[in-house]
Structures are given as C-alpha cells and as structure tokens.
Design an enzyme around this catalytic site. Structure first.
Site, PDB file in Angstrom:
ATOM      1  N   PRO A   1       0.789  -1.236   0.000  1.00  0.00           N
ATOM      2  CA  PRO A   1       0.000   0.000   0.000  1.00  0.00           C
ATOM      3  C   PRO A   1       0.823   1.289   0.000  1.00  0.00           C
ATOM      4  CG  PRO A   1       0.137  -0.858   2.220  1.00  0.00           C
ATOM      5  CD  PRO A   1       0.875  -1.842   1.340  1.00  0.00           C
ATOM      6  N   GLU A   2       2.147   1.165  -0.144  1.00  0.00           N
ATOM      7  CA  GLU A   2       2.984   2.372  -0.084  1.00  0.00           C
ATOM      8  C   GLU A   2       2.533   3.450  -1.070  1.00  0.00           C
ATOM      9  OE1 GLU A   2       5.747  -1.038   1.161  1.00  0.00           O
ATOM     10  OE2 GLU A   2       4.009  -0.725  -0.121  1.00  0.00           O
ATOM     11  N   VAL A   3       2.071   3.014  -2.257  1.00  0.00           N
ATOM     12  CA  VAL A   3       1.669   3.975  -3.285  1.00  0.00           C
ATOM     13  C   VAL A   3       0.521   4.858  -2.804  1.00  0.00           C
ATOM     14  CG1 VAL A   3       0.011   2.439  -4.415  1.00  0.00           C
ATOM     15  CG2 VAL A   3       1.210   4.183  -5.765  1.00  0.00           C
TER      16      VAL A   3
END
Length: 257
Positions: free
Chosen positions: A131-133
């Site tokens: 989920p970094e984006v």
C-alpha cells in the site's frame, strides 16, 4: 517487559516471532538489528535445521515498517531503507531453510520478510498488499522480490495499485507456497519444518546457494553453474550416506559433512 522479538527453539527449528500485536507487528529499526543477530545465532547453531518467521496474534503477520522509527534512521529515510535491505540480503544468504507462517494480513515491509523465506504457508483468510503507493511512497526494495516471484504484469499491478491479494490468489500467482484453512495452519507449518529438518543440512545449504545464484544467470550459464555445484554436493559425506541409505532401504543419518 516482554521482548518485541521472541526467539524460541522448538525441536530442530528456531522460531522468530514479531511480538507487537498492538502495532499489527510493525517492525522497528531496533528490531531489524535484533532479527539480524538472531539469524546469525541460528546459522551458527548446528542443532537448528530450519527457521520459522511469524507474527504474534492474528491481527497481522507483519504490517511493515513502523514509520516513526524503522525508516526514520534519525531523519535519514535512506539509512533506514538500507538497514532493511541488508536484512533482506542476509535472509537470502541463509544456508538454512526459512518458513513463513502467515497468520494474518501481510503488507508493505512485511512482504519483504515473507518473500525472503523459502516456503510460505498462509491462512486462507490472510491477504497481501503493497500500500505504499497510497501514501505517496513506492515499495522499492520489496519490488525486487515481488518481481522475482510473480509475472511482470501481476507485479506491476501490485506495486501500482496496492490492491489486496487474497491468499488463494497469492498461491495461484506464485506469491506464496500454500494457503490453508486457519485451523490447519500450525499443522501445515510443523509438517514443513519436520520435513526440512530431515534433509542434509549441507546439501540444503549448498543447494540454496546454487539456486539463488542461478536465478540471475543466463540459461546456459545457469546450467553450467548447476552442473558444477552438483559435482560438489555429490562429493559430500551426506550424499554418500543418503545414497547408501536409499539402497539399504533405511532412513539416512545426515551429519552435515
């Protein structure tokens, strides 16, 4: 106060448990150093034949970096990232097999720990995500592992969208080894660890090293390299014992020589 990383010996397996259930088993900078030390300890212990990574409770296997500490590096994000990369490299160099027991969601930096293990057994209701984006970052180091485990299109979908991948789908695309019913998780993990412990520790170590090197070689070079490594492992005492035991229809007694 109980340690945030539990290290236990169970038979011939060492268990490393991230013990931060209230923080969804997020990893801190200090914990990365402790994991590194425990890996060295397990590697040096001839009684240990395999390692198991897991998280405490059922909230998460590992939710990634504790952003307040793990990637701060005293204000230097790159320093924290390099420490994490060093740990992933060390896991890849382990001569002893690593098994991930995925007891819940696995995301962000937790994906790196999971993918650095040789065998991954997950609950069917677990899921995987990068989920970094969603917060303006990108799963940089983890991307090197994802790219080596799934096809390019699936890898790009994961890192660009952060979509949650259910465990059954993760098994289908090669992200994990096996998804099992929650009540079967411990049984499946223990069975895997017992099977690994029965193998020649020297043969396993030499084989792992050869396979990791082969993975990044052109096809013909890979075959030449594996031929050479087969000659080396066939010359060990464990190989002689294994062949003799097979012919004599008995269980081999491997000594790691």
């Amino acid at each position: 106060m109980e340690s945030e990383l539990l290290y236990q010996i169970n038979g011939e397996a060492a268990w490393l448990t991230i013990n931060r259930e209230s923080r969804r088993n997020a990893i801190s900078r200090e914990m990365m150093g402790e994991i590194m030390n425990r890996l060295e300890e397990a590697e040096a212990d001839p009684a240990i034949r395999a390692l198991c990574f897991t998280g405490a409770g059922e909230k998460a296997f590992c939710s990634g970096a504790d952003l307040a500490s793990a990637l701060s590096g005293g204000g230097d994000v790159e320093a924290g990232a390099r420490n994490y990369a060093l740990l992933l490299k060390r896991m890849a160099r382990m001569g002893k097999p690593l098994v991930a027991r995925v007891n819940g969601p696995c995301l962000a930096g937790g994906m790196g720990f999971m993918l650095s293990c040789d065998i991954v057994i997950a609950r069917e209701d677990a899921w995987f995500s990068t989920p970094e984006v969603n917060v303006g970052i990108f799963p940089m180091m983890i991307g090197a592992l994802i790219y080596r485990h799934v096809g390019r299109k699936k890898a790009m979908e994961m890192v660009l969208t952060g979509r949650r991948i259910p465990a059954p789908e993760a098994e289908r695309i090669g992200l994990i080894t096996r998804a099992v019913p929650p009540e079967k998780l411990d049984e499946a993990v223990e069975e895997s660890l017992r099977g690994l412990a029965e193998k020649s520790p020297l043969g396993v170590a030499m084989g792992k090293r050869a396979f990791y090197k082969m993975a990044d070689l052109p096809f013909e070079e890979a075959l030449d390299h594996l031929c050479e490594e087969l000659g080396k492992v066939a010359a060990t005492q464990d190989a002689a014992e294994g062949i003799t035991a097979f012919l004599e229809k008995r269980k081999p007694l491997f000594t790691g020589r």
